[in-house]
Design a protein around this motif. Structure first.
Motif, PDB file in Angstrom:
ATOM      1  N   ARG A   1       0.834  -1.212   0.000  1.00  0.00           N
ATOM      2  CA  ARG A   1       0.000   0.000   0.000  1.00  0.00           C
ATOM      3  C   ARG A   1       0.867   1.261   0.000  1.00  0.00           C
ATOM      4  O   ARG A   1       0.536   2.263  -0.639  1.00  0.00           O
ATOM      5  N   GLU A   2       1.977   1.155   0.702  1.00  0.00           N
ATOM      6  CA  GLU A   2       2.898   2.288   0.765  1.00  0.00           C
ATOM      7  C   GLU A   2       3.509   2.552  -0.613  1.00  0.00           C
ATOM      8  O   GLU A   2       3.578   3.701  -1.059  1.00  0.00           O
ATOM      9  N   ILE A   3       3.928   1.458  -1.255  1.00  0.00           N
ATOM     10  CA  ILE A   3       4.475   1.599  -2.606  1.00  0.00           C
ATOM     11  C   ILE A   3       3.420   2.210  -3.516  1.00  0.00           C
ATOM     12  O   ILE A   3       3.711   3.104  -4.314  1.00  0.00           O
TER      13      ILE A   3
ATOM     14  N   PHE B   1       2.749   4.992  -7.331  1.00  0.00           N
ATOM     15  CA  PHE B   1       1.663   5.034  -8.305  1.00  0.00           C
ATOM     16  C   PHE B   1       0.541   5.989  -7.905  1.00  0.00           C
ATOM     17  O   PHE B   1      -0.626   5.744  -8.177  1.00  0.00           O
ATOM     18  N   ALA B   2       0.936   7.051  -7.251  1.00  0.00           N
ATOM     19  CA  ALA B   2      -0.056   8.015  -6.774  1.00  0.00           C
ATOM     20  C   ALA B   2      -0.775   8.705  -7.937  1.00  0.00           C
ATOM     21  O   ALA B   2      -1.989   8.883  -7.922  1.00  0.00           O
ATOM     22  N   ASP B   3      -0.016   9.067  -8.947  1.00  0.00           N
ATOM     23  CA  ASP B   3      -0.579   9.799 -10.070  1.00  0.00           C
ATOM     24  C   ASP B   3      -0.862   8.877 -11.262  1.00  0.00           C
ATOM     25  O   ASP B   3       0.058   8.363 -11.874  1.00  0.00           O
ATOM     26  N   PRO B   4      -2.124   8.678 -11.589  1.00  0.00           N
ATOM     27  CA  PRO B   4      -2.483   7.760 -12.690  1.00  0.00           C
ATOM     28  C   PRO B   4      -1.923   8.194 -14.037  1.00  0.00           C
ATOM     29  O   PRO B   4      -1.702   7.372 -14.907  1.00  0.00           O
ATOM     30  N   ALA B   5      -1.688   9.479 -14.201  1.00  0.00           N
ATOM     31  CA  ALA B   5      -1.198   9.986 -15.481  1.00  0.00           C
ATOM     32  C   ALA B   5       0.266   9.608 -15.703  1.00  0.00           C
ATOM     33  O   ALA B   5       0.750   9.584 -16.824  1.00  0.00           O
TER      34      ALA B   5
END
Lengths: 182, 182
Positions: free
Chosen positions: B130-132, B137-141
């Motif tokens: 979840r941390e990774i 991968f916070a920004d889908p773009a």
DNA sequence: TTGACATACTCACTTTATTGAGTATATAGT
DNA sequence: ACTATATACTCAATAAAGTGAGTATGTCAA
């Protein structure tokens, strides 16, 4: 290693032949510990040497003679010892994920097909598990003692196969969306 | 076998030393294909013999020299070949389930503790994933192309670890209920 | 200056797993 | 009679994995 334990575990159910064990490895224990017939026979020989199991030749008239195997006191102790030792989570090894990891090297369609193929396989396995559930574990009152632990192994299978299936859907969906977008 | 593929897959990201690869096996690829340092070096030697990768010695002043490895055309073709071949679902091998299968041989408390131990481990792994997810991968773009496939491998980990966790809870609950009832 | 880490890689031994046969007996269908 | 299938087990060669230790260099902090 654990093949020996898996074999002794099936034998702890009751004695049977090496052939029977290899059949069970295609049905019940095999769902979470795969092994071929050859591997099983080799391991059985080893276990017999170590005194973990004993064999008795049974003459059969309508089919080849067989060696009836049964777990010994030594074997049971060995199994109990192993079960009682705290263990780590079994490391994962999965081809499909390695393929995805380097998936940019091939055409997207190949990955998509592979995902669909896996979806089909997981769906089939899940169906098998659900069938076993409805046939063997239909009555909750029936599976006390041994059966309850068996039921837990089944539930594990159902849970994991379901997770795989959900993920396959998700992955296919994502790949197809991009296919159209590009 | 797939260790060679897993190694080439990490190398397809860009060249690095054997040591770097073994580090990656403890971090990214390692989540779905575990291997020790020794295994990796042995496999690297084999891959070099086969011409799948080439090495160049890099002199370093503030630390030992290293051999920079890079994937060759042959290596890339070999990887692509493997990825493109349809594969079966990787067979499962799990100690814990074998233990449950013969769990009637030991005290229920032992099984319960083992389940709790596994719950903790799966929870920890899930937290890592979840941390990774939130960091990488916070920004889908951001993760188009390569990143998208990587994200799928992460999602798989999250899904499976979650399924394990749910199952552990379920199993512990069931075992504790019976403990009280008896 | 000692001791703990991190980088970088090697050797040797042993155990497991995979692959692909091969042997033998009996049943049942075409 | 031929073929396929099921039971029952064996052999042998190789490939892969696991184990534990060992070598060498340099950093940094107590």
């Amino acid at each position: 290693m654990s093949l020996s334990h898996a074999i002794l575990a099936t034998l702890s159910n009751g004695c049977c032949s090496g052939y029977d064990i290899s059949k069970q490895f295609a049905g019940s224990v095999g769902f979470f510990w795969y092994a071929t017939q050859q591997q099983i026979y080799r391991e059985l020989a080893k276990l017999e040497d170590q005194g973990c199991l004993s064999a008795e030749v049974i003459r059969q008239e309508n089919r080849p003679d067989k060696r009836m195997l049964s777990i010994t006191v030594v074997g049971t102790a060995y199994l109990q010892e192993w079960i009682s030792q705290p263990g780590k989570v079994s490391p994962m090894k999965d081809d499909l994920l390695v393929k995805l990891f380097a998936g940019q090297l091939v055409d997207r369609q190949i990955i998509l097909n592979e995902l669909k193929h896996h979806r089909t396989q997981h769906q089939a396995t899940l169906n098998t598990y659900r069938e076993i559930e409805s046939q063997v574990f239909a009555d909750p009152a029936q599976y006390n003692g041994v059966g309850e632990l068996r039921y837990l192994t089944l539930l594990n299978g159902i849970g994991l196969e379901n997770a795989w299936l959900v993920w396959c859907e998700q992955a296919i969906c994502l790949m197809e969306k991009d296919e159209i977008a590009s």
